[in-house]
Design an enzyme around this catalytic site. Structure first.
Site, mmCIF file in Angstrom:
data_model
loop_
_atom_site.group_PDB
_atom_site.id
_atom_site.type_symbol
_atom_site.label_atom_id
_atom_site.label_comp_id
_atom_site.label_asym_id
_atom_site.label_seq_id
_atom_site.Cartn_x
_atom_site.Cartn_y
_atom_site.Cartn_z
ATOM 1 N N TYR A 88 -6.635 -17.827 -6.007
ATOM 2 C CA TYR A 88 -7.569 -17.079 -5.425
ATOM 3 C C TYR A 88 -6.827 -15.806 -5.302
ATOM 4 O O TYR A 88 -7.578 -14.818 -5.400
ATOM 5 C CB TYR A 88 -8.024 -17.677 -4.248
ATOM 6 N N GLU A 105 -12.792 -21.461 1.938
ATOM 7 C CA GLU A 105 -11.543 -21.799 2.912
ATOM 8 C C GLU A 105 -10.667 -22.546 2.167
ATOM 9 O O GLU A 105 -11.130 -23.387 0.910
ATOM 10 C CB GLU A 105 -12.107 -22.876 3.905
HETATM 11 C C1 LIG Z 1 -6.658 -25.350 -7.365
HETATM 12 C C2 LIG Z 1 -7.187 -25.645 -8.891
HETATM 13 C C3 LIG Z 1 -8.787 -25.431 -8.769
HETATM 14 C C4 LIG Z 1 -6.685 -24.534 -9.750
HETATM 15 O O1 LIG Z 1 -7.208 -24.994 -11.154
HETATM 16 P P1 LIG Z 1 -6.234 -24.906 -12.453
HETATM 17 O O2 LIG Z 1 -7.158 -25.176 -13.604
HETATM 18 O O3 LIG Z 1 -5.064 -26.034 -12.286
HETATM 19 O O4 LIG Z 1 -5.562 -23.575 -12.331
HETATM 20 P P2 LIG Z 1 -5.174 -22.668 -13.461
HETATM 21 O O5 LIG Z 1 -4.297 -23.316 -14.843
HETATM 22 O O6 LIG Z 1 -6.470 -21.559 -13.945
HETATM 23 O O7 LIG Z 1 -3.963 -21.540 -13.001
HETATM 24 C C5 LIG Z 1 -4.614 -20.398 -12.124
HETATM 25 C C6 LIG Z 1 -3.545 -19.981 -11.050
HETATM 26 O O8 LIG Z 1 -3.282 -21.092 -10.321
HETATM 27 C C7 LIG Z 1 -1.814 -20.893 -9.936
HETATM 28 N N1 LIG Z 1 -1.130 -22.294 -10.530
HETATM 29 C C8 LIG Z 1 -1.754 -23.020 -11.449
HETATM 30 N N2 LIG Z 1 -1.088 -24.327 -11.734
HETATM 31 C C9 LIG Z 1 0.316 -23.889 -10.932
HETATM 32 C C10 LIG Z 1 1.246 -24.785 -10.408
HETATM 33 N N3 LIG Z 1 1.553 -26.037 -10.954
HETATM 34 N N4 LIG Z 1 2.106 -24.272 -9.390
HETATM 35 C C11 LIG Z 1 2.076 -23.082 -8.951
HETATM 36 N N5 LIG Z 1 0.910 -22.303 -9.245
HETATM 37 C C12 LIG Z 1 0.013 -22.597 -10.041
HETATM 38 C C13 LIG Z 1 -1.124 -19.941 -10.704
HETATM 39 O O9 LIG Z 1 -1.134 -18.716 -9.731
HETATM 40 C C14 LIG Z 1 -1.970 -19.674 -11.842
HETATM 41 O O10 LIG Z 1 -2.080 -18.232 -12.547
HETATM 42 P P3 LIG Z 1 -1.160 -18.151 -13.596
HETATM 43 O O11 LIG Z 1 -1.290 -18.984 -14.607
HETATM 44 O O12 LIG Z 1 -1.516 -16.624 -14.043
HETATM 45 O O13 LIG Z 1 0.146 -18.192 -13.039
HETATM 46 C C15 LIG Z 1 -6.984 -27.120 -9.436
HETATM 47 O O14 LIG Z 1 -5.704 -27.406 -9.396
HETATM 48 C C16 LIG Z 1 -7.526 -28.117 -8.462
HETATM 49 O O15 LIG Z 1 -8.820 -28.373 -8.574
HETATM 50 N N6 LIG Z 1 -6.828 -28.859 -7.706
HETATM 51 C C17 LIG Z 1 -7.237 -30.081 -6.774
HETATM 52 C C18 LIG Z 1 -8.486 -29.635 -5.893
HETATM 53 C C19 LIG Z 1 -8.215 -28.412 -5.123
HETATM 54 O O16 LIG Z 1 -7.193 -28.194 -4.590
HETATM 55 N N7 LIG Z 1 -9.274 -27.437 -5.086
HETATM 56 C C20 LIG Z 1 -9.365 -26.090 -4.361
HETATM 57 C C21 LIG Z 1 -9.593 -26.400 -2.934
HETATM 58 S S1 LIG Z 1 -9.694 -24.939 -2.050
#
Ligand SMILES: CC(C)(COP(=O)(O)OP(=O)(O)OC[C@H]1O[C@@H](n2cnc3c(N)ncnc32)[C@H](O)[C@@H]1OP(=O)(O)O)[C@@H](O)C(=O)NCCC(=O)NCCS
Length: 157
Positions: A122, A110
């Site tokens: 995702y 979710e």
């Molecule tokens: C959501 C979360 C898990 C993503 O992990 P991350 O390590 O930051 O993401 P990644 O660097 O692996 O990026 C993966 C994709 O996310 C998206 N993304 C990452 N940072 C982004 C930004 N600043 N703006 C827009 N899209 C972004 C992009 O689609 C990216 O793919 P791309 O690099 O091919 O464009 C992380 O930011 C997080 O833990 N956030 C806080 C907690 C949370 O929201 N958890 C999820 C609950 S459902």
């Protein structure tokens, strides 16, 4: 530090000893974080709780409920100083490989529609929108819906 340049992060099981630190990190990552009790209960219930780590640095963690051939991702987090460098994508790919070994056919989660970063991650990995759970999450102005997403592992290489 980019996940591409440093690919050897370790996925290890979470233990009760990790719970205070993980709850402290969760409070940095979410406006409505899990408590130490939520993480401890997940461990006690036998959920698959894991930590993603480089040397002594925890870069992320996940809590997964495995049931009836499905994985339900209850918590998926990359800690703030490691976000936006590819670690979230890499952690999800590791989790996909891990649950496949348990004959899991799909991963469900979710997400808040307002969490565009998580939603993009995702969808980019093949999760599809399945349904909306109305007024699921607490939010500053009342409640926010949850978007239910699913990754069918039979379509993932
Ligand atoms: C959501 C979360 C898990 C993503 O992990 P991350 O390590 O930051 O993401 P990644 O660097 O692996 O990026 C993966 C994709 O996310 C998206 N993304 C990452 N940072 C982004 C930004 N600043 N703006 C827009 N899209 C972004 C992009 O689609 C990216 O793919 P791309 O690099 O091919 O464009 C992380 O930011 C997080 O833990 N956030 C806080 C907690 C949370 O929201 N958890 C999820 C609950 S459902």
């Amino acid at each position: 530090m980019s996940a591409v340049l440093y690919p050897d992060a370790l996925l290890r099981p979470m233990s009760m000893a990790d719970v205070p630190e993980i709850a402290r990190l969760d409070a940095q990552c979410y406006p409505y974080p899990w408590t130490t009790g939520n993480f401890a209960d997940s461990l006690s219930a036998g959920y698959d709780c894991c930590i993603y780590q480089i040397e002594n640095d925890i870069i992320g963690y996940a809590v997964i409920l495995l049931a009836a051939g499905e994985a339900h991702l209850l918590n998926f987090t990359i800690v703030p100083e490691w976000q936006g460098a590819g670690w979230g994508r890499q952690l999800m790919q590791k989790l996909v490989n891990k649950v496949r070994q348990d004959d899991i056919g799909s991963i469900w989660l979710e997400v808040r529609p307002s969490n565009t970063i998580a939603y993009r991650l995702y969808s980019g990995l093949g999760f599809v929108d399945v349904a909306v759970r109305r007024n699921y999450y607490p939010a500053p102005a009342g409640r926010e819906d949850a978007l239910i997403m699913c990754l069918d592992l039979s379509y993932v290489e």
